[in-house]
Scaffold this motif. Structure first.
Motif, mmCIF file in Angstrom:
data_model
loop_
_atom_site.group_PDB
_atom_site.id
_atom_site.type_symbol
_atom_site.label_atom_id
_atom_site.label_comp_id
_atom_site.label_asym_id
_atom_site.label_seq_id
_atom_site.Cartn_x
_atom_site.Cartn_y
_atom_site.Cartn_z
ATOM 1 N N VAL A 243 36.648 33.237 50.139
ATOM 2 C CA VAL A 243 36.041 33.681 51.747
ATOM 3 C C VAL A 243 34.613 33.763 51.282
ATOM 4 O O VAL A 243 34.152 34.847 49.931
ATOM 5 N N GLU A 244 33.733 33.306 51.920
ATOM 6 C CA GLU A 244 32.392 33.576 51.591
ATOM 7 C C GLU A 244 31.320 33.602 52.892
ATOM 8 O O GLU A 244 31.696 33.348 54.152
ATOM 9 N N PHE A 245 29.982 34.195 53.169
ATOM 10 C CA PHE A 245 29.016 34.263 54.298
ATOM 11 C C PHE A 245 27.806 33.997 53.615
ATOM 12 O O PHE A 245 27.315 34.384 52.561
ATOM 13 N N GLY A 246 27.261 33.744 54.206
ATOM 14 C CA GLY A 246 26.111 32.762 53.688
ATOM 15 C C GLY A 246 24.835 32.294 54.763
ATOM 16 O O GLY A 246 25.993 31.731 55.844
ATOM 17 N N SER A 247 23.946 31.783 54.055
ATOM 18 C CA SER A 247 23.211 30.457 54.854
ATOM 19 C C SER A 247 22.944 29.052 54.711
ATOM 20 O O SER A 247 22.275 29.354 53.016
ATOM 21 N N GLU A 248 23.581 28.435 54.387
ATOM 22 C CA GLU A 248 22.726 27.046 54.393
ATOM 23 C C GLU A 248 20.968 26.616 54.424
ATOM 24 O O GLU A 248 20.776 26.878 55.843
ATOM 25 N N THR A 249 19.986 26.190 53.355
ATOM 26 C CA THR A 249 18.878 26.479 53.734
ATOM 27 C C THR A 249 18.535 24.687 53.724
ATOM 28 O O THR A 249 18.965 24.384 52.201
ATOM 29 N N TRP A 250 17.829 24.470 54.577
ATOM 30 C CA TRP A 250 17.273 22.828 54.732
ATOM 31 C C TRP A 250 16.110 22.636 54.590
ATOM 32 O O TRP A 250 16.460 22.312 53.786
ATOM 33 N N ARG A 251 15.133 23.383 54.992
ATOM 34 C CA ARG A 251 13.827 23.254 55.073
ATOM 35 C C ARG A 251 13.117 24.050 55.607
ATOM 36 O O ARG A 251 14.135 25.151 57.246
ATOM 37 N N SER A 252 11.573 24.456 55.791
ATOM 38 C CA SER A 252 11.299 25.714 56.008
ATOM 39 C C SER A 252 9.733 25.032 55.665
ATOM 40 O O SER A 252 9.648 24.454 54.847
ATOM 41 N N GLY A 253 8.840 25.869 56.751
ATOM 42 C CA GLY A 253 7.493 25.362 56.806
ATOM 43 C C GLY A 253 6.754 26.510 56.295
ATOM 44 O O GLY A 253 5.777 27.439 57.371
ATOM 45 N N GLY A 254 7.117 27.679 55.404
ATOM 46 C CA GLY A 254 7.153 29.153 55.184
ATOM 47 C C GLY A 254 7.774 29.179 54.798
ATOM 48 O O GLY A 254 9.212 29.217 54.403
ATOM 49 N N ASN A 255 7.639 31.454 54.354
ATOM 50 C CA ASN A 255 8.717 32.121 53.815
ATOM 51 C C ASN A 255 9.955 31.999 54.792
ATOM 52 O O ASN A 255 9.469 32.382 56.181
ATOM 53 N N VAL A 256 11.517 32.223 54.606
ATOM 54 C CA VAL A 256 12.661 32.703 55.897
ATOM 55 C C VAL A 256 13.007 34.016 55.215
ATOM 56 O O VAL A 256 13.089 33.767 53.430
ATOM 57 N N THR A 257 13.398 34.122 55.862
ATOM 58 C CA THR A 257 14.107 35.432 55.238
ATOM 59 C C THR A 257 16.055 35.684 56.237
ATOM 60 O O THR A 257 15.585 35.741 57.467
ATOM 61 N N PHE A 258 16.804 35.998 55.628
ATOM 62 C CA PHE A 258 18.186 35.390 56.059
ATOM 63 C C PHE A 258 18.848 36.886 55.970
ATOM 64 O O PHE A 258 18.521 37.251 54.531
ATOM 65 N N THR A 259 18.761 37.790 56.395
ATOM 66 C CA THR A 259 19.559 38.931 56.399
ATOM 67 C C THR A 259 21.107 38.924 56.986
ATOM 68 O O THR A 259 21.589 38.726 58.163
ATOM 69 N N ALA A 260 22.061 39.753 56.152
ATOM 70 C CA ALA A 260 22.870 39.744 56.264
ATOM 71 C C ALA A 260 23.733 41.218 56.240
ATOM 72 O O ALA A 260 22.964 41.837 54.701
ATOM 73 N N ALA A 261 24.193 42.199 56.876
ATOM 74 C CA ALA A 261 24.913 43.301 56.975
ATOM 75 C C ALA A 261 26.636 43.817 57.386
ATOM 76 O O ALA A 261 27.132 43.466 57.912
ATOM 77 N N ASN A 262 26.837 44.687 56.548
ATOM 78 C CA ASN A 262 28.338 45.244 56.840
ATOM 79 C C ASN A 262 28.639 44.277 57.018
ATOM 80 O O ASN A 262 29.968 44.525 57.623
ATOM 81 N N PHE A 263 28.953 43.484 55.805
ATOM 82 C CA PHE A 263 30.448 42.596 56.374
ATOM 83 C C PHE A 263 31.069 43.126 55.699
ATOM 84 O O PHE A 263 31.299 44.454 54.606
ATOM 85 N N ASN A 264 32.498 42.784 55.865
ATOM 86 C CA ASN A 264 33.909 43.252 55.204
ATOM 87 C C ASN A 264 34.576 42.213 56.325
ATOM 88 O O ASN A 264 34.802 41.330 57.043
ATOM 89 N N MET A 265 36.221 42.477 55.165
ATOM 90 C CA MET A 265 37.346 41.902 55.407
ATOM 91 C C MET A 265 38.403 42.267 55.158
ATOM 92 O O MET A 265 38.979 43.546 54.049
ATOM 93 N N ASP A 266 39.146 42.606 56.651
ATOM 94 C CA ASP A 266 40.683 43.111 56.229
ATOM 95 C C ASP A 266 41.686 41.899 56.226
ATOM 96 O O ASP A 266 40.956 41.361 57.351
ATOM 97 N N LEU A 267 42.619 42.233 55.306
ATOM 98 C CA LEU A 267 43.007 41.397 54.792
ATOM 99 C C LEU A 267 44.720 41.430 55.247
ATOM 100 O O LEU A 267 44.631 42.656 54.402
ATOM 101 N N ASP A 268 45.556 41.372 55.799
ATOM 102 C CA ASP A 268 47.022 41.328 55.582
ATOM 103 C C ASP A 268 47.378 40.174 55.638
ATOM 104 O O ASP A 268 47.757 38.975 55.910
ATOM 105 N N ALA A 269 47.779 39.840 54.139
ATOM 106 C CA ALA A 269 48.392 38.183 53.213
ATOM 107 C C ALA A 269 49.690 38.803 52.198
ATOM 108 O O ALA A 269 49.374 40.132 52.131
ATOM 109 N N ASP A 270 50.536 38.198 53.021
ATOM 110 C CA ASP A 270 51.279 38.117 51.607
ATOM 111 C C ASP A 270 50.965 38.262 50.047
ATOM 112 O O ASP A 270 51.450 38.441 49.094
#
Ligand SMILES: *[C@@H]1O[C@H](CO)[C@@H](O)[C@H](O)[C@H]1NC(C)=O
Ligand SMILES: *[C@@H]1O[C@H](CO)[C@@H](O)[C@H](O)[C@H]1NC(C)=O
Ligand SMILES: *[C@@H]1O[C@H](CO)[C@@H](O)[C@H](O)[C@H]1NC(C)=O
Ligand SMILES: *[C@@H]1O[C@H](CO)[C@@H](O)[C@H](O)[C@H]1NC(C)=O
Ligand SMILES: *[C@@H]1O[C@H](CO)[C@@H](O)[C@H](O)[C@H]1NC(C)=O
Length: 331
Positions: free
Chosen positions: A257-284
């Protein structure tokens, strides 16, 4: 020193916008990582395709107490493919789990993307500012997305290996610059799913390695910046997979299980920010002896112990998600 860093992270979480730059635990670039694969959270800039842009870079600053990361990149060479998939991986003792043993998988994340290198880093995730940010990013030729990424297999061990895993599932929460997803060109729109308040179209295709790839794409093009939903309806859809999908494991294991950003291209700096990520899993989870049977081909039973799994992780941690590799072929 460490204490003040932790306090800094805590303040950032509660005050929303206040974050001291010195509060990061570490900054990791290219193929480095922060954390071990068995930790609850491991962070990777994951520049698996960076040799195709020698002047480009990607660096990820990790604040593991909030938790959050800010990743800045600049890939100015348009290779019509993804250069990197910076991500946080969320672990749980009950992964891998068979889909039939999955009762709830509540995933939470706040994210945003900005042109340049905001200082201090952004810690407010307002939907209202996203339209402006996206417009500015598109003015600078940025192509990127924000997505959950999952790997599954009939064989429990192979769920840990993003290259070998039989099934990849992506959930796109947002996109900039009209990036390609697998199945889009052929319009292989096989279903729809609603997760909380949000509707997603489900696209399916085989990639060039004959792996099954499902992409759930948010119907709304405005982006879902504050996500906190149970993904079980999507995994139920995959468990009850459409009959016309051949060689599909009957009851696959969900491993990564992952969270992120696929980055293809840019014309300069790009900043991707992610926060407060969490997983509540109820599984056998896994109980010894339940590895037998239950695969489309009749051969792929899980059979490892966790030590073997960790070895597989180390070897393949930097491998590209298979859907990403498809971009090179079909873009
Ligand atoms: C990862 O594991 C190694 C060896 O077990 C340990 O030395 C290191 O401190 C761990 N790193 C983190 C970030 O926990
Ligand atoms: C681009 O990012 C790099 C690395 O973070 C930084 O050194 C540089 O100052 C940034 N440039 C601009 C114009 O923001
Ligand atoms: C998905 O939902 C849309 C309406 O939002 C509908 O037009 C389309 O037929 C649905 N597709 C499938 C495969 O169910
Ligand atoms: C992004 O990379 C290109 C090509 O290397 C370079 O010309 C440009 O100055 C970089 N932009 C920033 C903000 O660093
Ligand atoms: C499961 O996958 C592992 C790793 O690829 C492999 O060594 C093992 O033989 C597989 N088990 C079966 C029953 O196919």
């Amino acid at each position: 020193m460490k204490n003040s860093q932790l306090v800094g992270g805590g303040i950032a979480m509660f005050a929303g916008a206040v974050f001291a730059q010195g509060s990061y635990d570490a900054t990791v670039c290219d193929e480095q990582r922060f954390g071990n694969f068995t930790d609850p959270r491991v962070y990777l800039p994951n520049a698996w395709n960076d040799e195709k842009d020698e002047d480009g870079f990607i660096c990820m600053s990790v604040d593991n107490s909030t938790p959050a990361f800010d990743v800045t990149w600049n890939w100015s060479t348009d290779i019509e493919d993804v250069h990197s998939f910076p991500y946080v991986r969320l672990n749980d003792d009950n992964l891998p789990t068979r889909l039939s043993g999955l009762h709830e998988i509540k995933l939470k994340v706040d994210w945003t993307m900005n042109y340049g290198t905001p200082s201090p880093p952004v810690r407010s995730f307002r939907q209202s500012s996203w339209d402006d940010s996206r417009e500015e990013l598109e003015e600078h030729n940025v192509q990127s997305n924000a997505a959950w990424d999952f790997f599954l297999d009939g064989n429990r061990t192979r769920t840990y290996n993003p290259v070998d895993a039989d099934i990849e599932v992506m959930v796109w929460l947002g996109r900039v610059g009209d990036p390609y997803w697998l199945g889009r060109a052929d319009n292989k729109h096989i279903g729809n799913v609603t997760l909380g308040d949000y509707d997603f179209g489900i696209y399916y295709d085989l990639n060039f390695r004959d792996r099954h790839v499902f992409s759930a794409i948010a119907e709304s093009t405005t982006g879902i910046l504050n996500f906190d939903e149970d993904l079980k309806p999507l995994f139920d859809y995959i468990l009850e997979n459409p009959e016309d999908i051949e060689d599909f494991p009957e009851d696959p294991w969900l491993g990564i299980v992952e969270f992120g950003s696929e980055t293809w291209r840019s014309g300069g700096n790009v900043t991707f920010t992610a926060a407060n990520f969490n997983m509540d899993l109820d599984a056998d989870g896994h109980t010894p002896g339940d590895d037998e049977g239950s695969s489309g081909g009749g051969t792929s039973n899980g059979d490892d112990d966790s030590a073997a799994a960790v070895t597989a992780l180390s070897a393949f941690g930097f491998a590209a998600p298979v859907a990403i590799m498809m971009g090179a072929v079909f873009a």
